[in-house]
Scaffold this motif. Structure first.
Motif, mmCIF file in Angstrom:
data_model
loop_
_atom_site.group_PDB
_atom_site.id
_atom_site.type_symbol
_atom_site.label_atom_id
_atom_site.label_comp_id
_atom_site.label_asym_id
_atom_site.label_seq_id
_atom_site.Cartn_x
_atom_site.Cartn_y
_atom_site.Cartn_z
ATOM 1 N N PHE A 25 7.864 3.912 -2.150
ATOM 2 C CA PHE A 25 8.988 3.113 -2.622
ATOM 3 C C PHE A 25 9.768 3.885 -3.675
ATOM 4 C CE2 PHE A 25 7.006 -0.877 -1.020
ATOM 5 C CZ PHE A 25 8.130 -1.385 -0.374
ATOM 6 N N SER A 26 11.084 3.627 -3.641
ATOM 7 C CA SER A 26 11.977 4.197 -4.642
ATOM 8 C C SER A 26 12.924 3.096 -5.098
ATOM 9 C CB SER A 26 12.784 5.350 -4.039
ATOM 10 O OG SER A 26 13.789 5.769 -4.951
ATOM 11 N N MET A 27 13.433 3.251 -6.325
ATOM 12 C CA MET A 27 14.463 2.330 -6.804
ATOM 13 C C MET A 27 15.844 2.773 -6.325
ATOM 14 S SD MET A 27 13.434 1.402 -10.671
ATOM 15 C CE MET A 27 11.746 1.531 -11.204
ATOM 16 N N LEU A 28 15.941 3.998 -5.832
ATOM 17 C CA LEU A 28 17.217 4.544 -5.379
ATOM 18 C C LEU A 28 17.477 4.171 -3.923
ATOM 19 C CD1 LEU A 28 17.027 8.139 -6.903
ATOM 20 C CD2 LEU A 28 18.181 6.126 -7.843
ATOM 21 N N SER A 29 18.681 3.663 -3.669
ATOM 22 C CA SER A 29 19.077 3.354 -2.297
ATOM 23 C C SER A 29 19.426 4.657 -1.581
ATOM 24 C CB SER A 29 20.281 2.412 -2.301
ATOM 25 O OG SER A 29 21.425 3.086 -2.772
ATOM 26 N N PRO A 30 19.538 4.641 -0.280
ATOM 27 C CA PRO A 30 19.889 5.879 0.441
ATOM 28 C C PRO A 30 21.210 6.480 -0.031
ATOM 29 C CG PRO A 30 19.173 4.196 1.985
ATOM 30 C CD PRO A 30 19.274 3.539 0.639
ATOM 31 N N GLU A 31 22.160 5.630 -0.445
ATOM 32 C CA GLU A 31 23.457 6.125 -0.913
ATOM 33 C C GLU A 31 23.350 6.845 -2.256
ATOM 34 O OE1 GLU A 31 23.017 2.683 -0.166
ATOM 35 O OE2 GLU A 31 23.597 3.045 1.911
ATOM 36 N N ASN A 42 0.807 -1.224 0.000
ATOM 37 C CA ASN A 42 0.000 0.000 0.000
ATOM 38 C C ASN A 42 0.840 1.274 0.000
ATOM 39 O OD1 ASN A 42 -2.611 -1.152 -0.102
ATOM 40 N ND2 ASN A 42 -2.454 -1.703 2.061
ATOM 41 N N ALA A 43 2.165 1.141 0.069
ATOM 42 C CA ALA A 43 3.021 2.330 0.004
ATOM 43 C C ALA A 43 2.941 2.927 -1.403
ATOM 44 C CB ALA A 43 4.465 1.954 0.341
ATOM 45 N N ALA A 44 3.008 4.230 -1.470
ATOM 46 C CA ALA A 44 2.952 4.922 -2.766
ATOM 47 C C ALA A 44 4.127 4.490 -3.635
ATOM 48 C CB ALA A 44 2.979 6.428 -2.550
ATOM 49 N N CYS A 45 3.878 4.480 -4.950
ATOM 50 C CA CYS A 45 4.910 4.030 -5.885
ATOM 51 C C CYS A 45 4.557 4.532 -7.279
ATOM 52 C CB CYS A 45 4.982 2.510 -5.858
ATOM 53 S SG CYS A 45 6.312 1.844 -6.836
ATOM 54 N N ASN A 46 5.553 5.049 -8.010
ATOM 55 C CA ASN A 46 5.314 5.580 -9.357
ATOM 56 C C ASN A 46 5.876 4.672 -10.456
ATOM 57 O OD1 ASN A 46 4.043 7.767 -8.247
ATOM 58 N ND2 ASN A 46 5.813 9.111 -8.385
ATOM 59 N N PHE A 47 6.088 3.417 -10.150
ATOM 60 C CA PHE A 47 6.598 2.463 -11.139
ATOM 61 C C PHE A 47 5.994 1.096 -10.846
ATOM 62 C CE2 PHE A 47 9.625 2.945 -7.687
ATOM 63 C CZ PHE A 47 9.785 1.640 -7.246
ATOM 64 N N THR A 48 6.126 0.204 -11.819
ATOM 65 C CA THR A 48 5.627 -1.158 -11.642
ATOM 66 C C THR A 48 6.690 -1.964 -10.917
ATOM 67 O OG1 THR A 48 4.375 -1.005 -13.689
ATOM 68 C CG2 THR A 48 4.790 -3.215 -12.837
ATOM 69 N N LYS A 49 6.314 -2.515 -9.778
ATOM 70 C CA LYS A 49 7.263 -3.329 -8.990
ATOM 71 C C LYS A 49 7.318 -4.730 -9.599
ATOM 72 C CE LYS A 49 4.843 -2.358 -5.372
ATOM 73 N NZ LYS A 49 3.924 -1.336 -5.067
ATOM 74 N N LYS A 50 8.539 -5.271 -9.691
ATOM 75 C CA LYS A 50 8.733 -6.590 -10.294
ATOM 76 C C LYS A 50 9.351 -7.534 -9.267
ATOM 77 C CE LYS A 50 9.307 -4.724 -14.910
ATOM 78 N NZ LYS A 50 10.210 -4.537 -16.034
ATOM 79 N N PRO A 51 8.805 -8.754 -9.175
ATOM 80 C CA PRO A 51 9.373 -9.732 -8.238
ATOM 81 C C PRO A 51 10.853 -9.978 -8.531
ATOM 82 C CG PRO A 51 7.241 -10.484 -9.026
ATOM 83 C CD PRO A 51 7.607 -9.274 -9.844
ATOM 84 N N GLY A 52 11.615 -10.154 -7.443
ATOM 85 C CA GLY A 52 13.050 -10.400 -7.554
ATOM 86 C C GLY A 52 13.882 -9.135 -7.428
ATOM 87 N N HIS A 53 13.232 -7.973 -7.453
ATOM 88 C CA HIS A 53 13.953 -6.700 -7.378
ATOM 89 C C HIS A 53 13.876 -6.138 -5.962
ATOM 90 C CE1 HIS A 53 14.571 -6.021 -11.757
ATOM 91 N NE2 HIS A 53 13.590 -6.919 -11.802
#
Length: 179
Positions: free
Chosen positions: A114-120, A89-100
């Motif tokens: 959710f973001s694809m970017l790590s904190p670093e 239920n967290a907001a997300c602007n992309f399609t999440k794919k299993p394994g990622h």
């Protein structure tokens, strides 16, 4: 709680076979016994009762422990399900794919996303709180990054069991070790 048996109490405990008046057998011949025989028989019954009670109690204790373990597993499953549901239920602007792996943040407004970017990988120009990184599994559950290796080891173990040449569960080695 062993009580000393008297002849009278032993007779009641021993449950001797009733006499059948229809038979023409001498009653003294079929019921010859002395007091110690009756007392020994009653003590044997008393001991059997005690042993059966102890044995039954131990078996029930094992079942009780199993029930508690199953309850704990059920609670863990429900907790993991609730956590996965909250992550979905967290907001997300992309399609999440299993394994990622995806990274969960919270904006100053309180919104989780959710973001694809790590904190670093972030430049620190955005005000947000890092809440954790998770891998989306193929069953659509989420695994925290610090538990990925443990989950992968379990899945490898399952694969080995499935690929077992003998195909019998008796051959399954339940000693999971990290290589």
């Amino acid at each position: 709680m062993d009580q000393q048996l008297t002849y009278e109490s032993a007779i009641k405990k021993a449950q001797l076979v009733e006499r059948n008046p229809q038979f023409q057998v001498d009653p003294l011949r079929v019921s010859m016994h002395d007091e110690t025989d009756i007392i020994n028989l009653a003590q044997q019954i008393q001991l059997a009762d005690k042993q059966l009670k102890n044995s039954t109690s131990q078996k029930l204790v094992v079942i009780l422990d199993q029930i508690k373990m199953l309850q704990a597993q059920a609670m863990k499953i429900l907790q993991e399900s609730n956590e996965s549901q909250a992550l979905h239920n967290a907001a997300c602007n992309f399609t999440k794919k299993p394994g990622h792996i995806y990274h969960l943040y919270q904006r100053s407004s309180g919104q989780d996303y959710f973001s694809m970017l790590s904190p670093e990988e972030w430049n620190y120009s955005v005000e947000q709180k890092y809440k954790g990184s998770y891998r989306l599994e193929f069953d659509l559950s989420w695994t925290p990054v610090d538990k990925i290796r443990e989950r992968d080891d379990k899945l490898k173990w399952v694969e080995q069991c499935i690929k077992s040449e003998s195909g019998t569960t008796a051959a399954i080695d339940f000693n999971m070790t990290n290589n």
